[in-house]
Motif scaffolding. Structure first.
Motif, short mmCIF file in Angstrom:
data_model
loop_
_atom_site.label_atom_id
_atom_site.label_comp_id
_atom_site.label_asym_id
_atom_site.label_seq_id
_atom_site.Cartn_x
_atom_site.Cartn_y
_atom_site.Cartn_z
N TYR A 61 45.07 71.25 42.95
CA TYR A 61 44.94 71.79 41.58
C TYR A 61 45.30 70.77 40.50
O TYR A 61 44.51 70.51 39.62
CB TYR A 61 45.81 73.03 41.41
CG TYR A 61 45.40 74.18 42.28
CD1 TYR A 61 44.14 74.76 42.15
CD2 TYR A 61 46.27 74.70 43.23
CE1 TYR A 61 43.76 75.83 42.95
CE2 TYR A 61 45.90 75.78 44.03
CZ TYR A 61 44.65 76.34 43.88
OH TYR A 61 44.27 77.39 44.67
N CYS A 62 46.53 70.21 40.57
CA CYS A 62 46.98 69.37 39.44
C CYS A 62 46.70 67.89 39.69
O CYS A 62 46.95 67.07 38.80
CB CYS A 62 48.44 69.61 39.12
SG CYS A 62 49.61 68.91 40.31
N SER A 64 48.23 65.74 41.32
CA SER A 64 49.39 64.86 41.49
C SER A 64 49.53 64.53 42.97
O SER A 64 49.24 65.36 43.82
CB SER A 64 50.67 65.56 41.04
OG SER A 64 50.59 65.96 39.71
N CYS A 100 52.51 74.05 41.66
CA CYS A 100 51.26 74.81 41.48
C CYS A 100 51.25 76.07 42.35
O CYS A 100 50.72 77.10 41.96
CB CYS A 100 50.05 73.94 41.82
SG CYS A 100 49.66 72.74 40.54
N HIS A 105 53.11 79.97 38.73
CA HIS A 105 51.76 79.45 38.49
C HIS A 105 50.76 80.23 39.34
O HIS A 105 50.44 81.35 39.03
CB HIS A 105 51.74 77.94 38.72
CG HIS A 105 52.65 77.23 37.75
ND1 HIS A 105 52.33 77.11 36.43
CD2 HIS A 105 53.88 76.69 37.89
CE1 HIS A 105 53.33 76.50 35.79
NE2 HIS A 105 54.28 76.24 36.65
N THR A 158 43.62 76.46 33.24
CA THR A 158 44.62 75.67 32.49
C THR A 158 45.85 76.52 32.17
O THR A 158 46.97 76.01 32.18
CB THR A 158 44.02 75.10 31.18
OG1 THR A 158 43.44 76.17 30.44
CG2 THR A 158 42.98 74.05 31.46
N PHE A 161 47.94 77.16 35.64
CA PHE A 161 48.64 75.96 36.14
C PHE A 161 49.40 75.23 35.05
O PHE A 161 50.05 74.23 35.31
CB PHE A 161 47.65 75.03 36.87
CG PHE A 161 47.10 75.66 38.11
CD1 PHE A 161 47.90 75.79 39.24
CD2 PHE A 161 45.82 76.17 38.15
CE1 PHE A 161 47.41 76.40 40.38
CE2 PHE A 161 45.32 76.78 39.28
CZ PHE A 161 46.12 76.90 40.40
N PHE A 163 48.51 73.21 32.70
CA PHE A 163 48.16 71.79 32.74
C PHE A 163 48.66 71.00 31.52
O PHE A 163 48.92 69.82 31.61
CB PHE A 163 46.64 71.63 32.85
CG PHE A 163 46.11 71.85 34.25
CD1 PHE A 163 46.90 71.62 35.37
CD2 PHE A 163 44.80 72.27 34.44
CE1 PHE A 163 46.40 71.81 36.65
CE2 PHE A 163 44.29 72.46 35.72
CZ PHE A 163 45.10 72.23 36.83
N LEU A 172 54.31 67.26 34.08
CA LEU A 172 52.96 66.99 34.56
C LEU A 172 52.13 66.27 33.50
O LEU A 172 51.54 65.23 33.77
CB LEU A 172 52.28 68.30 34.99
CG LEU A 172 50.80 68.18 35.39
CD1 LEU A 172 50.63 67.27 36.60
CD2 LEU A 172 50.21 69.57 35.68
N ARG A 176 50.79 62.42 33.69
CA ARG A 176 49.34 62.19 33.63
C ARG A 176 48.98 61.31 32.43
O ARG A 176 48.18 60.40 32.53
CB ARG A 176 48.65 63.55 33.52
CG ARG A 176 47.16 63.53 33.77
CD ARG A 176 46.62 64.94 33.83
NE ARG A 176 46.77 65.64 32.57
CZ ARG A 176 47.22 66.89 32.43
NH1 ARG A 176 47.57 67.59 33.48
NH2 ARG A 176 47.33 67.44 31.25
N TYR A 212 44.92 61.92 39.43
CA TYR A 212 44.23 62.21 38.16
C TYR A 212 42.89 61.48 38.05
O TYR A 212 42.50 61.00 36.98
CB TYR A 212 45.15 61.86 36.96
CG TYR A 212 46.57 62.32 37.19
CD1 TYR A 212 46.84 63.66 37.46
CD2 TYR A 212 47.63 61.42 37.21
CE1 TYR A 212 48.14 64.09 37.73
CE2 TYR A 212 48.93 61.84 37.48
CZ TYR A 212 49.17 63.18 37.74
OH TYR A 212 50.44 63.60 38.01
#
Ligand SMILES: [Zn+2]
Length: 257
Positions: A61-62, A64, A100, A105, A158, A161, A163, A172, A176, A212
């Motif tokens: 999802y993110c 990372s 996540c 989340h 968004t 999570f 974001f 996060l 990023r 990312y």
């Protein structure tokens, strides 16, 4: 992305595990511990290793890298609490970071639209064009790499999570943004000097194995393909554009030839 084949352990035992889980749940004298034990069979090292490999050690999802301090989690796209029959279903399993995956989340959140279709995006579903639902923008003034929704699905993703850290997940977006800022600085160097090493590092940043990489695809890859006419960059841009019309438009795929 291409899902890898179902691990042998699931081929052999998924049906048996599901039958057992249903039996335990149907039995009125089953304890919570017995139900948990029957449920948690999916959490098998073979399953986790295959998922980790498939997602290149990144959270689905993110994006990372799930680091050594976080062992990562096996994530059920459709929550096992709502879709018991998918508890051991390979195509429902993802690899994610524990943040996540947490209750704050994704947890058991699985919102549906008015037609009963999922609003969340399954990152392993090639039929979904993520660039249609999400925008990856760089705010030059605030120096922030924002992920925003372009529609209801994107907004749901968004929001759930977090974001952009609106609900407190500041680490996060900070991490990023630092990463993207470095890439954009490197891109400037490459554009001014055509330094081969800088170009190679930028190309590497666009690979799905990198953190990312969705941002790199939007902000770096088009420069490598259009400006430097790098063959590998062109091939990658073509490959993604064929899967994603929204990406093809923003990366000016039509102008390549
Ligand atoms: Zn994550």
């Amino acid at each position: 992305m291409q899902r890898s084949p179902q691990p042998d352990i699931l081929k052999r035992l998924a049906v048996k595990w599901l039958n057992k889980l249903q039996q335990v749940k149907a039995n009125p004298i089953s304890t919570k511990r017995q139900i948990d034990n029957a449920t948690n069979k999916y959490n098998h090292p073979e399953v986790k290793n295959d998922l980790k490999k498939m997602f290149n050690g990144k959270c689905a999802y993110c994006e990372s890298k799930v680091s050594v301090v976080d062992y990562g989690a096996i994530e059920h796209f459709r929550p096992k609490s709502l879709y018991e029959y998918l508890t051991f279903e390979w195509n429902n399993l993802l690899y994610s970071c524990n943040i996540c995956n947490s209750g704050n989340h994704k947890g058991t959140n699985f919102p549906l639209d008015v037609n009963g279709n999922p609003l969340l995006i399954d990152p392993s579903d090639d039929a979904i064009d993520p660039f249609l639902h999400l925008s990856f923008s760089w705010d030059e003034v605030a120096k922030l790499a924002n992920i925003d929704g372009c529609d209801q699905r994107g907004n749901t993703v968004t929001e759930i999570f977090d974001f952009n850290g609106n609900r407190g997940r500041k680490e996060l977006i900070k991490k990023r943004s630092i990463h993207i800022k470095k890439l954009l600085t490197l891109l400037n160097i490459a554009l001014n000097t055509s330094d081969m090493q800088a170009i190679q590092m930028l190309k590497d940043s666009c690979q799905t194995s990198e953190e990312y990489s969705a941002f790199a695809l939007v902000h770096i890859l088009p420069h490598l393909a259009h400006h430097f006419r790098d063959p590998e960059a062109i091939a990658l841009l073509e490959q993604i554009s064929k899967r994603s019309p929204a990406y093809a438009a923003l990366a000016r795929f039509e102008n390549l030839s």
